[in-house]
Design a protein around this motif. Structure first.
Motif, PDB file in Angstrom:
ATOM      1  N   GLN B 194       0.831  -1.208   0.000  1.00 53.61           N
ATOM      2  CA  GLN B 194       0.000   0.000   0.000  1.00 53.61           C
ATOM      3  C   GLN B 194       0.858   1.248   0.000  1.00 53.61           C
ATOM      4  O   GLN B 194       0.560   2.218  -0.686  1.00 53.61           O
ATOM      5  CB  GLN B 194      -0.875   0.053   1.248  1.00 53.61           C
ATOM      6  CG  GLN B 194      -1.968  -0.967   1.299  1.00 53.61           C
ATOM      7  CD  GLN B 194      -2.875  -0.695   2.477  1.00 53.61           C
ATOM      8  OE1 GLN B 194      -3.386   0.405   2.645  1.00 53.61           O
ATOM      9  NE2 GLN B 194      -3.055  -1.691   3.308  1.00 53.61           N
ATOM     10  N   LEU B 197       2.018   2.381  -3.304  1.00 54.05           N
ATOM     11  CA  LEU B 197       1.050   3.079  -4.145  1.00 54.05           C
ATOM     12  C   LEU B 197       1.005   4.568  -3.827  1.00 54.05           C
ATOM     13  O   LEU B 197       0.562   5.368  -4.644  1.00 54.05           O
ATOM     14  CB  LEU B 197      -0.351   2.475  -3.994  1.00 54.05           C
ATOM     15  CG  LEU B 197      -0.491   1.005  -4.381  1.00 54.05           C
ATOM     16  CD1 LEU B 197      -1.953   0.655  -4.585  1.00 54.05           C
ATOM     17  CD2 LEU B 197       0.278   0.657  -5.626  1.00 54.05           C
ATOM     18  N   SER B 204      -4.856   8.280  -8.430  1.00 53.01           N
ATOM     19  CA  SER B 204      -4.552   6.910  -8.854  1.00 53.01           C
ATOM     20  C   SER B 204      -4.539   5.977  -7.654  1.00 53.01           C
ATOM     21  O   SER B 204      -5.130   4.900  -7.692  1.00 53.01           O
ATOM     22  CB  SER B 204      -3.195   6.865  -9.555  1.00 53.01           C
ATOM     23  OG  SER B 204      -3.209   7.653 -10.717  1.00 53.01           O
ATOM     24  N   GLN B 206      -5.935   6.306  -4.721  1.00 49.99           N
ATOM     25  CA  GLN B 206      -7.264   6.164  -4.119  1.00 49.99           C
ATOM     26  C   GLN B 206      -8.142   5.206  -4.927  1.00 49.99           C
ATOM     27  O   GLN B 206      -8.816   4.355  -4.358  1.00 49.99           O
ATOM     28  CB  GLN B 206      -7.918   7.545  -4.062  1.00 49.99           C
ATOM     29  CG  GLN B 206      -9.134   7.595  -3.192  1.00 49.99           C
ATOM     30  CD  GLN B 206      -8.857   8.287  -1.871  1.00 49.99           C
ATOM     31  OE1 GLN B 206      -7.720   8.631  -1.572  1.00 49.99           O
ATOM     32  NE2 GLN B 206      -9.883   8.494  -1.087  1.00 49.99           N
ATOM     33  N   THR B 207      -8.103   5.331  -6.263  1.00 48.58           N
ATOM     34  CA  THR B 207      -8.950   4.450  -7.073  1.00 48.58           C
ATOM     35  C   THR B 207      -8.375   3.039  -7.182  1.00 48.58           C
ATOM     36  O   THR B 207      -9.018   2.159  -7.727  1.00 48.58           O
ATOM     37  CB  THR B 207      -9.182   5.017  -8.492  1.00 48.58           C
ATOM     38  OG1 THR B 207      -7.936   5.449  -9.020  1.00 48.58           O
ATOM     39  CG2 THR B 207     -10.155   6.167  -8.472  1.00 48.58           C
ATOM     40  N   MET B 208      -7.170   2.825  -6.665  1.00 49.57           N
ATOM     41  CA  MET B 208      -6.660   1.449  -6.589  1.00 49.57           C
ATOM     42  C   MET B 208      -6.999   0.812  -5.243  1.00 49.57           C
ATOM     43  O   MET B 208      -6.513  -0.273  -4.924  1.00 49.57           O
ATOM     44  CB  MET B 208      -5.147   1.415  -6.825  1.00 49.57           C
ATOM     45  CG  MET B 208      -4.821   1.455  -8.298  1.00 49.57           C
ATOM     46  SD  MET B 208      -3.097   1.072  -8.594  1.00 49.57           S
ATOM     47  CE  MET B 208      -2.374   2.666  -8.380  1.00 49.57           C
ATOM     48  N   GLY B 209      -7.793   1.517  -4.453  1.00 49.74           N
ATOM     49  CA  GLY B 209      -8.288   0.908  -3.221  1.00 49.74           C
ATOM     50  C   GLY B 209      -7.491   1.256  -1.977  1.00 49.74           C
ATOM     51  O   GLY B 209      -7.668   0.635  -0.940  1.00 49.74           O
ATOM     52  N   VAL B 210      -6.603   2.251  -2.070  1.00 52.09           N
ATOM     53  CA  VAL B 210      -5.861   2.675  -0.882  1.00 52.09           C
ATOM     54  C   VAL B 210      -6.565   3.897  -0.289  1.00 52.09           C
ATOM     55  O   VAL B 210      -6.808   4.868  -0.998  1.00 52.09           O
ATOM     56  CB  VAL B 210      -4.409   3.061  -1.245  1.00 52.09           C
ATOM     57  CG1 VAL B 210      -3.665   3.572  -0.021  1.00 52.09           C
ATOM     58  CG2 VAL B 210      -3.690   1.876  -1.840  1.00 52.09           C
ATOM     59  N   ASP B 211      -6.883   3.806   0.989  1.00 52.08           N
ATOM     60  CA  ASP B 211      -7.466   4.972   1.652  1.00 52.08           C
ATOM     61  C   ASP B 211      -6.302   5.916   1.974  1.00 52.08           C
ATOM     62  O   ASP B 211      -5.680   5.820   3.025  1.00 52.08           O
ATOM     63  CB  ASP B 211      -8.202   4.546   2.924  1.00 52.08           C
ATOM     64  CG  ASP B 211      -9.051   5.668   3.480  1.00 52.08           C
ATOM     65  OD1 ASP B 211      -8.735   6.834   3.192  1.00 52.08           O
ATOM     66  OD2 ASP B 211     -10.029   5.383   4.192  1.00 52.08           O
TER      67      ASP B 211
END
Lengths: 245, 316
Positions: B194, B197, B204, B206-211
């Motif tokens: 994480q 990223l 990018s 955030q939309t890969m699922g990292v808060d």
């Protein structure tokens, strides 16, 4: 597959406001978002991705409100190619593309399948020779294609793209639009090149000063509509280069 | 390469234990020398290694989460604001166990202020960040100096706080630091993918699922905890966290799964070496605050980074 439904969306930031009365996108549609600079194309994409919070209205995917979808689930539902994508520190092209597999990986590491898939996309986007180069050493167009590969690697049901062909040459632009529009995913993309969009996309959203001016299929895109959207005079003619690939 | 680095580290540890005001020959030790070695040298060398690892690890995390190659505990103002908290705690007569807690609180407050000043619409301006960090340092140093004059009795020397050094070492502190370092290292190690990223732009990631906001806040707190504890025990030792993540990156790549480990290892190596030099460089057994040596190295390295990255710095 996921449907997208937007109802009565309002968003304000300073002087700018965006309002979408209603928008329904069926799974697999290829939609171009068109309009002048600053008309709200990027803002709309960011709202749909949950990167901005609307002041009113709802965005739902297959009937589930976006606010109820947890972050990791969103990453399986949709991906975004932002207008400006940057990478700090020397990561290789291959590493950046592999990052796209993050939503699918478990236990803090990538599987052999993830690596295979990444290599396939690198080849598909003409990046295989560049795979060990540092992302920041690439040209603008090469960086763009790397980011595209990263987004496709996420394998989501909906793909949002903010000017995917920015700084791409004509050959790569046509390759990529063909690749994108032949895939089964829903594609919602802002595009500036009207002729190109007209050729590859099925449905068009015209935005003007934050308002959805028209939501039409390809056959209903008229010179009058374009004239109103962009404040220019439009004629249909063939006094232009035609490109085939 | 990896093995050689570990071998080098062990060798430096051993050498560092044997040299100092009195050089010790491990094959012919008098009882006094044995006591010096086991009660003073060994804990001190291990302590400087752990502190170095803490600073290296925090630097690696700061640089990534702040997207700034010039970030470390010193340039972000986290170290000096943590020192400020530690000094206030001592001046107010708080029990010594609470000193690191105060340091953590003010460290996070200082870092948050610098972060808020340098971020606009999700983009962190690297130049503003460094400027804000410098201002933070100046203000904190002024208050530290003021406190020293005002609470003459209770606060140890200004040199200790502003230059850093391993003047008070004990097995207790060594244990605290080792445990905290290990826990936080594991915490980051578990989130290494994480963290990677975060090298991408916020949208990018955030939309890969990292808060992004949550991870960044967690990383700030954890990294500043390392700095807060290190500063309360050794004062401000600057620039270790600036130098080592870059060396680790150029040797082993930018992937945080490796960078976290090698930043820690190189941080330990650097600080043990610097402390050894600090112990032997002044003839007659006097000791130099180790922060002087790291500041000298770090300052030159900082200039080098500014030179090589100037273009990208001003043009984003």
């Amino acid at each position: 597959m996921a449907d997208l439904q937007v109802e009565n969306l309002h968003f304000n930031r300073g002087d700018f406001s965006l309002h979408i009365e209603s928008l329904w996108v069926k799974s697999g549609e290829k939609i171009a978002v068109m309009g002048e600079n600053g008309c709200g194309k990027s803002t709309l994409l960011q709202l749909l991705c949950g990167l901005l919070t609307p002041d009113a209205g709802t965005i739902s995917y297959s009937g589930t409100d976006l606010t109820m979808v947890p972050m990791p689930k969103r990453a399986e539902l949709f991906s975004l190619l932002p207008q400006v994508a940057e990478v700090i520190f020397p990561f290789s092209v291959y590493e950046v593309v592999l990052f796209g597999r993050f939503p699918h990986c478990t236990a803090n590491c990538f599987s052999a399948e993830d690596e295979e898939q990444s290599l396939y996309l690198l080849e598909r986007l003409d990046l295989l020779e560049l795979k060990d180069r540092h992302f920041n050493q690439l040209s603008g167009g090469e960086q763009r294609r790397t980011m595209l590969a990263r987004v496709l690697n996420q394998q989501t049901q909906i793909i949002y793209m903010d000017e995917p062909n920015a700084s791409l040459d004509i050959r790569h632009t046509m390759d990529i639009f063909r690749l994108l529009t032949l895939r089964s995913e829903t594609l919602i993309s802002s595009v500036h090149d009207i002729n190109l969009a007209h050729r590859f996309f099925d449905r068009f959203l015209f935005l003007k000063q934050g308002v959805l001016l028209a939501d039409v299929i390809r056959n209903d895109v008229t010179p009058e509509l374009l004239a109103e959207t962009y404040n220019v005079q439009v004629t249909i003619g063939t006094a232009a280069f035609e490109f085939q690939r | 390469m990896k093995h050689w680095l570990w071998v080098l580290f062990i060798v430096v540890l051993c050498v560092s234990c044997l040299v100092g005001a009195t050089a010790i020959n491990p094959l012919q030790m008098s009882p006094v020398e044995r006591n010096i070695l086991l009660d003073l040298r060994v804990p001190r060398v291990l302590f400087s290694a752990v502190i170095g690892a803490m600073l290296g690890l925090s630097g690696s995390v700061y640089q990534l989460t702040l997207k700034n190659p010039l970030a470390d505990s010193f340039t972000t103002g986290a170290a000096s604001s943590a020192a400020l908290g530690a000094i206030l705690a001592i001046a107010l007569g708080a029990p010594s166990a609470l000193v690191p807690v105060f340091a953590l609180a003010t460290g996070i407050a200082g870092l948050t202020l610098v972060y808020r000043l340098s971020i606009t619409a999700g983009f962190i301006n690297p130049v503003t960040m460094i400027l804000a960090g410098i201002v933070m340092n100046i203000v904190a140093s002024a208050v530290i100096s003021f406190s020293k004059y005002y609470f003459e009795e209770s606060i140890s020397s200004i040199v200790f706080w502003l230059m850093g050094g391993f003047f008070i070492v004990g097995w207790g502190r060594l244990t605290v630091c080792s445990v905290v370092f290990l826990l936080i290292y594991l915490f980051f190690r578990q989130r290494a993918l994480q963290l990677n990223l975060l090298a991408l732009d916020e949208y990018s990631a955030q939309t890969m699922g990292v808060d992004v906001h949550r991870l960044r806040s967690l990383a700030f707190v954890a990294a500043t905890l390392l700095v807060g504890i290190a500063v309360s025990y050794t004062g401000i030792i600057g620039f270790v966290g600036l130098i080592v993540p870059h060396i680790a990156r150029s040797l082993f790549g930018s992937d945080m799964r490796r960078n976290l480990l090698y930043s820690s290892l190189l941080g330990a190596l650097l600080l043990v070496s610097a402390d050894t030099v600090a112990r032997v460089i002044i003839p007659g057994g006097a000791e130099l605050p180790v922060g002087i040596i790291t500041a000298l190295l770090g300052g030159i390295f900082f200039l080098y980074l500014l030179q090589t990255r100037r273009e990208r710095f001003w043009h984003g």
